[in-house]
Write an enzyme that holds these catalytic residues in place. Structure first.
Site, PDB file in Angstrom:
ATOM      1  N   GLU A  89      59.768  68.566  32.854  1.00 36.02           N
ATOM      2  CA  GLU A  89      59.419  67.170  32.528  1.00 36.02           C
ATOM      3  C   GLU A  89      59.963  66.780  31.151  1.00 36.02           C
ATOM      4  O   GLU A  89      59.487  65.819  30.545  1.00 36.02           O
ATOM      5  CB  GLU A  89      57.889  66.962  32.573  1.00 36.02           C
ATOM      6  CG  GLU A  89      57.201  67.335  33.873  1.00 36.02           C
ATOM      7  CD  GLU A  89      57.508  66.399  35.045  1.00 36.02           C
ATOM      8  OE1 GLU A  89      58.272  65.437  34.871  1.00 36.02           O
ATOM      9  OE2 GLU A  89      56.998  66.664  36.147  1.00 36.02           O
TER      10      GLU A  89
ATOM     11  N   HIS B 264      50.626  66.992  29.860  1.00 37.97           N
ATOM     12  CA  HIS B 264      50.578  66.699  31.299  1.00 37.97           C
ATOM     13  C   HIS B 264      49.741  67.783  31.974  1.00 37.97           C
ATOM     14  O   HIS B 264      49.913  68.976  31.691  1.00 37.97           O
ATOM     15  CB  HIS B 264      52.001  66.698  31.874  1.00 37.97           C
ATOM     16  CG  HIS B 264      52.058  66.781  33.368  1.00 37.97           C
ATOM     17  ND1 HIS B 264      51.474  65.849  34.201  1.00 37.97           N
ATOM     18  CD2 HIS B 264      52.627  67.697  34.200  1.00 37.97           C
ATOM     19  CE1 HIS B 264      51.691  66.187  35.458  1.00 37.97           C
ATOM     20  NE2 HIS B 264      52.381  67.314  35.495  1.00 37.97           N
TER      21      HIS B 264
ATOM     22  N   HIS C 194      47.416  68.739  35.899  1.00 40.54           N
ATOM     23  CA  HIS C 194      47.073  68.365  37.272  1.00 40.54           C
ATOM     24  C   HIS C 194      45.540  68.282  37.369  1.00 40.54           C
ATOM     25  O   HIS C 194      44.898  69.195  37.892  1.00 40.54           O
ATOM     26  CB  HIS C 194      47.629  69.387  38.260  1.00 40.54           C
ATOM     27  CG  HIS C 194      49.136  69.393  38.324  1.00 40.54           C
ATOM     28  ND1 HIS C 194      49.843  70.181  39.208  1.00 40.54           N
ATOM     29  CD2 HIS C 194      50.069  68.686  37.636  1.00 40.54           C
ATOM     30  CE1 HIS C 194      51.150  69.969  39.036  1.00 40.54           C
ATOM     31  NE2 HIS C 194      51.303  69.067  38.073  1.00 40.54           N
TER      32      HIS C 194
ATOM     33  N   HIS D  30      49.748  63.312  41.884  1.00 41.23           N
ATOM     34  CA  HIS D  30      50.373  64.414  41.143  1.00 41.23           C
ATOM     35  C   HIS D  30      49.534  64.866  39.943  1.00 41.23           C
ATOM     36  O   HIS D  30      49.217  66.045  39.821  1.00 41.23           O
ATOM     37  CB  HIS D  30      51.791  63.996  40.713  1.00 41.23           C
ATOM     38  CG  HIS D  30      52.506  65.023  39.880  1.00 41.23           C
ATOM     39  ND1 HIS D  30      53.857  65.006  39.655  1.00 41.23           N
ATOM     40  CD2 HIS D  30      52.065  66.097  39.184  1.00 41.23           C
ATOM     41  CE1 HIS D  30      54.202  66.031  38.890  1.00 41.23           C
ATOM     42  NE2 HIS D  30      53.119  66.709  38.584  1.00 41.23           N
TER      43      HIS D  30
HETATM   44  P1  13P Z   1      57.124  72.900  34.465  1.00 41.74           P
HETATM   45  O1  13P Z   1      56.723  74.321  34.750  1.00 41.74           O
HETATM   46  O2  13P Z   1      58.627  72.727  34.556  1.00 41.74           O
HETATM   47  O3  13P Z   1      56.559  72.411  33.168  1.00 41.74           O
HETATM   48  O4  13P Z   1      56.534  71.992  35.636  1.00 41.74           O
HETATM   49  C1  13P Z   1      55.151  71.876  35.816  1.00 41.74           C
HETATM   50  C2  13P Z   1      54.726  70.542  36.272  1.00 41.74           C
HETATM   51  O5  13P Z   1      53.536  70.273  36.297  1.00 41.74           O
HETATM   52  C3  13P Z   1      55.757  69.554  36.691  1.00 41.74           C
HETATM   53  O6  13P Z   1      55.201  68.291  36.859  1.00 41.74           O
HETATM   54 ZN    ZN Z   2      53.046  68.289  37.227  1.00 38.37          ZN
END
Ligand code: 13P
Ligand code: ZN
Length: 293
Positions: free
Chosen positions: A133, A156, A158, A228
Site C-alpha cells: 500500500e 491501515h 482490517h 476490506h
Molecule cells: P502488505 O503486507 O503489503 O502491507 O499488505 C497488507 C494489506 O493489508 C494490504 O491491504
Molecule cells: Zn489491507
C-alpha cells in the site's frame, strides 16, 4: 565504492541503531501486538508508515542517498528528502510485535520525489520491502505535509467490526455509516467529530485506491475501505489505534444490539448536537472540576 561512502553506510553507522528510534520501535511493538490480539491483522494484514524525518539531522539524511533507489510510479514533490519507517510487505503483525526492526524498512524519498532509497540494515539480503500500500501511504503522507498537519502516522488495519458494517448495503454511504457510528456511543462524535470517509470497494495496493483515499482524508481522520478495512492518520501510532478502537466499539455495540433481535435506538440529534456544541477544552470528559463552592 570509495572508503568514505562505505563508512557512511556501514552497519555501525546504520540508522537502525539511532537512539531516538527506540521509542518508535517500542510503540510499534505494542500496537502490533494489540492489532494481532484484536484479530485485525490476520496473516500479513495491516500496514503503517511513520514520518521520522524530524529525528535526523540534514547531514544524517544526506548519507541516506547512497543507498539503492527504486523509481516511483508517481512523483511526490512535497516528500522530497523525507524519511519514512514503513511496515514491510508480507510481514505479520504478530512477528512485528516480537521484532519490529526485522519487519520494517526505511524509505528515503529522493530530491525530486520521483524515487526512494531503501535503507537496508543488511544490503543484499532478504530483508523487508515496503508495504504494497506504499502509493496510498505516500499520497497521504504528502497530503499531511501540505496541510502542515502534526500527524506523522498512517495506519491501515482490517478492523473486523468495521468491515462487517461495510458488508451491509444500508451503510455503504458516508452519511449512513457516520450517522450509525456517531449514534452508538458519545465518544465517537467527541473524538471523531468529522466522522469517517467511505471508499467503495477498490483493488488494494493500486493508484486508484490511493487517489480515492486521499480524497477521503481531505475532511476526515479515518477512511473506510468497503469490504476490506480502514486507514487512519494520527500524531502517533497509539493515537491511530485509538481512532480505530473507538469506531470498532460503536460498530460492536450496533451488532450486539442487533443480536438481541432488536434495533438500537441510537443517540438522537439533540444529544449529538449537545456534544458537538460543548465549548472546545470544556468537553464533558475533560471538564475541570469547580472547587469554588
Ligand atoms: P502488505 O503486507 O503489503 O502491507 O499488505 C497488507 C494489506 O493489508 C494490504 O491491504
Ligand atoms: Zn489491507
Amino acid at each position: 565504492m570509495s572508503g568514505k561512502i562505505e563508512r557512511q553506510i556501514s552497519p555501525a553507522n546504520d540508522i537502525f541503531q539511532k537512539n531516538e528510534l527506540a521509542a518508535e520501535f517500542l510503540q510499534i511493538s505494542a500496537i502490533a501486538q494489540i492489532l494481532w490480539d484484536r484479530g485485525w491483522a490476520e496473516r500479513n494484514a495491516g500496514n503503517f508508515s511513520i514520518n521520522v524525518t524530524g529525528l535526523f539531522t540534514t547531514k544524517e539524511l544526506d548519507c541516506l542517498s547512497f543507498y539503492p533507489f527504486f523509481p516511483l510510479v508517481k512523483q511526490y514533490p512535497d516528500l522530497a528528502r523525507t524519511l519514512f519507517l514503513l511496515s514491510g510487505t508480507g510481514t505479520r503483525m504478530r512477528d512485528m510485535a516480537n521484532n519490529p526492526v526485522e519487519n520494517v524498512c526505511f524509505v528515503y524519498v529522493n530530491e525530486s520525489g520521483s524515487a526512494y532509497h531503501l535503507i537496508d540494515e543488511n544490503p543484499g539480503d532478504t530483508s523487508a520491502r515496503p508495504t504494497s500500500e506504499l502509493p496510498t501511504h505516500l499520497a497521504i503522507q504528502q497530503q499531511l505535509l501540505q496541510k502542515k498537519s502534526p500527524d506523522k502516522v498512517v495506519l491501515h488495519a482490517h478492523v473486523t467490526e468495521l468491515i462487517a458494517l461495510t458488508q451491509l448495503a444500508q451503510f455503504t454511504s458516508e452519511k449512513a455509516v457516520n450517522s450509525l457510528l456517531w449514534g452508538m456511543h458519545p465518544e465517537t462524535i467527541l473524538f471523531l467529530p468529522d466522522g469517517v470517509g467511505f471508499i467503495p470497494y477498490t483493488i488494494p495496493g493500486t493508484e486508484s485506491i490511493a487517489m480515492a483515499t486521499l480524497k477521503g482524508f481531505e475532511n476526515h481522520k479515518v477512511v473506510l475501505w468497503e469490504k476490506h478495512g480502514c486507514m487512519t492518520v494520527a500524531r502517533t501510532l497509539s493515537e491511530a489505534f485509538d481512532n480505530l478502537d473507538i469506531l470498532a466499539k460503536s460498530s460492536k455495540i450496533y451488532f450486539l444490539c442487533k443480536s438481541t433481535g432488536q434495533e438500537p435506538e441510537g443517540l438522537n440529534n439533540l444529544q449529538l448536537k449537545e456534544i458537538r456544541e460543548y465549548p472546545p477544552g470544556e468537553t464533558p470528559v475533560f471538564k475541570k472540576p469547580d472547587f469554588s463552592i
